[in-house]
Design an enzyme around this catalytic site. Structure first.
Site, short mmCIF file in Angstrom:
data_model
loop_
_atom_site.label_atom_id
_atom_site.label_comp_id
_atom_site.label_asym_id
_atom_site.label_seq_id
_atom_site.Cartn_x
_atom_site.Cartn_y
_atom_site.Cartn_z
N CYS A 1 0.85 -1.18 0.00
CA CYS A 1 0.00 0.00 0.00
C CYS A 1 0.89 1.23 0.00
CB CYS A 1 -0.96 0.00 1.19
SG CYS A 1 -0.17 0.34 2.78
N HIS B 1 24.07 -15.40 -14.64
CA HIS B 1 22.61 -15.34 -14.74
C HIS B 1 22.23 -14.04 -15.41
CE1 HIS B 1 23.89 -13.66 -10.87
NE2 HIS B 1 22.88 -12.82 -10.97
#
Length: 647
Positions: free
Chosen positions: A411, A566
């Site tokens: 929020c 990666h």
């Protein structure tokens, strides 16, 4: 439930929300200091509680000395706290938000300059100089990053921060202080005009609509708190602290829904009223207004009534009431009768107007979004759910292919509505047996792209999507009893049971293991490991390019003869499912000057890459396990050692 991956154009409202959140994040961590100052003020000033009880009638008493009145006028604690402590805390927090502790220190130094240049509390100046100090220090450090001779780093860092902090403090004293003082004076004149002409209640025309659009932090912490702090220093209190924080209008709305609402809205409103009024989480009532926008008229009427009563009874708070709970309001006021009447009057007027609007509403029940959401859930078994659409890729977003292990409820501030929603959702998920799934609450500004599912109110989803583009985004209308929570449980049932939606795809298939790599350079080794991920279907070919891009920015060599290349975060869209590849080089290759025997390529969907990195690190910290990998004679032997990294 809204599930989407692609970034969208940022609207004006989203920008204002982000600005308000930034301001809020500077103030909210320091609310405890504001409360301490408010309590000290309430106890020790000349008209404080202890003085009224007769404890500090003598100007030479210890009460007067602490409060700073009588012969001690200008001393004590009250004045220095609001003039120095509170703005410096805000400036430090703002600088730290931009550039960690180093930015916080420079931000605090810069804030001191603007404080010294004026006699008024420099909250507004702190909100400018703090972030400015952190931002400029960050960019100055970037100028000589990696160019400092070893052994001189601390010397350069300390002197650069000191010199630049001194420059900013001087700038704040001579330049920013007059500017901020002028702005503060003009805003103060505007408030005085409204008060003198009995127009202050008209501020509700702006404040109440802004609140339900989640712009409350921009108004409260960006305007009302700085102006209220200045007024409180002069008069011991300020009505401005109550313009946004009064819980009365929200209480009246939720009570009206409890009596005249329909379906799920009516059922959830009583609990929401308790949370709002006692807990101070105003966001709880925003969805009820957004569901029927005409109810904003009730909120404006109630807000104006509360402000009118506050002005009539000369009600003010000594410090901000945060959160906007009845308890926080009572803790910061001395006029209990006036503030009680303002809350009751605001609640009563809002209730009456909202009751009329709800009672005369001719819309069918299905048009009530909360009721409609409930009906949708009841019909779930008879039609395809949105959760299923996400899994199959037929929805509005990318299919969910891997286990979901992390859910975040976000929020604006990361405390009120998100904490409550996370608690409700956590109980549902645990009751369904998914104990390995974590559910946390955060502020949207603090989100990172490492969560599988992000839950927000629908009006905040666009902002959350910018921070976490690879996550599944779930938009809810009701924080307490949203049917979307049940859909999330359904999603977990399909992704986390029996290996997930990809049918239990093997994270490390045998054909992704090579015992005698052919590469002789770092770049070739990255390509070789990436090609194995492509051949097993874990990633698209573009992911290999992202692996090289990652290596150019940050080395993936981990020590222990191990490299774990990666892709970048931006390449997550090229990941089909979590997977790893393993390549062993009997003749070690050079990796940025470091010998490398093992190359493990990884592609982790969601936040799986963090889990894989941790598990692989544990394997290579075990010398016995490394020895077994070195002597393995078949891919099956390697797989047995690395079995702990299976998804």
């Amino acid at each position: 439930m809204s599930i989407t991956q692609a970034p969208e154009r940022v609207g004006v409202r989203v920008r204002v929300q982000k600005f308000g959140t930034f301001l809020s994040n500077m103030v909210m961590p320091n609310i405890g200091a504001f409360i301490a100052w408010g309590l000290i003020t309430a106890l020790f000033i000349e008209v404080g509680w202890l003085t009224k009880l007769g404890v500090g009638e003598d100007p030479g008493s210890w009460v007067a000395e602490i409060g700073g009145w009588g012969e001690f006028d200008g001393g004590g604690i009250v004045g220095p706290m609001i003039r120095f402590l509170l703005p410096i805390l805000i400036g430090y927090t703002g600088g730290k938000m931009v550039y960690e502790t180093r930015g916080g220190v420079v931000g605090a130094i810069a804030t001191m300059g603007v404080i010294a240049g004026t006699e008024i509390p420099m909250f507004m100046g702190a909100m400018v100089m703090g972030p400015l100090g952190g931002w400029t220090m960050k960019h100055i450090d970037a100028l000589w990053d990696g160019k400092i001779r070893p052994g001189f780093e601390m010397l350069v860092n300390n002197f650069s921060a000191g010199i630049w902090g001194g420059i900013l403090a001087t700038f704040g004293f001579f330049v920013m202080s007059p500017i901020v003082t002028f702005i503060s004076d003009r805003l103060g004149d505007g408030v005085d005009f409204l008060v003198e002409n009995d127009l202050l209640p008209l501020t509700s025309l702006i404040i109440e609509p802004a609140k339900v659009l989640f712009l409350n932090n921009a108004i409260n912490h960006g305007v009302l708190t700085p102006l209220g702090g200045t007024e409180a220093l002069e008069h011991g209190k300020s009505v401005l602290f109550l313009l946004e924080a009064n819980p009365g209008p929200g209480l009246g709305l939720l009570l009206a829904y409890s009596v005249f609402g329909r379906g799920l809205a009516k059922a959830s409103a009583p609990g929401a009223a308790i949370i709002h009024f006692l807990g101070g989480i105003h966001e709880i009532y925003f969805p009820y207004v957004l569901m029927k926008p005409k109810l904003i008229l009730a909120m404006i009427a109630g807000g104006m009534t509360g402000v009118f009563v506050n002005v009539l009874f000369d009600v003010g708070l000594r410090a901000p009431a945060a959160p906007g709970s009845v308890f926080a309001v009572y803790a910061q006021t001395a006029n209990f009768v006036g503030v009680t009447l303002s809350m009751l009057a605001a609640a009563a007027v809002t209730f009456l107007v909202a009751a009329f609007l709800l009672k005369t509403d001719k819309a069918e029940e299905a048009d009530d979004e909360l009721v409609h959401a409930t009906a949708s859930m009841e019909a779930m078994k008879g039609k395809r759910s949105i959760a299923s659409s996400a899994l199959t890729g037929t929805g509005t977003g990318t299919a969910v292919r891997d286990r979901v292990t992390s859910i975040v409820f976000a929020c604006d501030a990361g405390m009120g509505s998100s904490a409550m929603g996370a608690s409700v959702l956590r109980r549902k998920i645990q009751s369904a047996g998914f104990d390995d799934v974590t559910v946390v609450n955060q502020a949207i500004a603090n989100l990172t792209d490492s969560h599988g599912v992000v839950v927000t109110h629908r009006d905040l989803t666009d902002r959350a999507r910018q921070k976490t583009p690879s996550a599944v985004h779930v938009s809810v209308d009701d924080f307490m009893a949203s049917p979307r929570y049940d859909e999330i449980v359904d999603l977990l049932t399909q992704t986390n049971a029996d290996g997930g939606a990809d049918g239990g795809a093997d994270v490390l298939p045998l054909d992704a293991i090579v015992l005698d790599g052919t590469a002789t350079t770092r770049d070739d080794a990255i390509t070789e490991a990436g090609a194995l991920l492509v051949s097993t279907g874990a990633v698209e070919s573009s992911y290999v390019d992202a692996m090289h891009e990652r290596e150019r920015s940050v080395s993936t060599h981990m020590g222990k003869l191990l490299a774990i290349p990666h892709g970048t975060n931006e390449a997550k869209a090229a990941i089909n499912h979590t997977g790893i590849s393993f390549v062993r080089y009997p003749e070690t290759i050079d990796w940025n000057g470091k010998p490398t025997e093992f190359v493990v390529g990884i592609a982790g969907a969601g936040n799986d890459h963090l889990d894989l990195l941790g598990r692989i690190a544990k394997v290579f910290l075990d010398d016995e396990a490394v020895g077994r990998l070195r002597t393995a004679s078949s891919p099956a032997d390697v797989k047995a050692v690395l079995d702990s990294v299976r998804g």
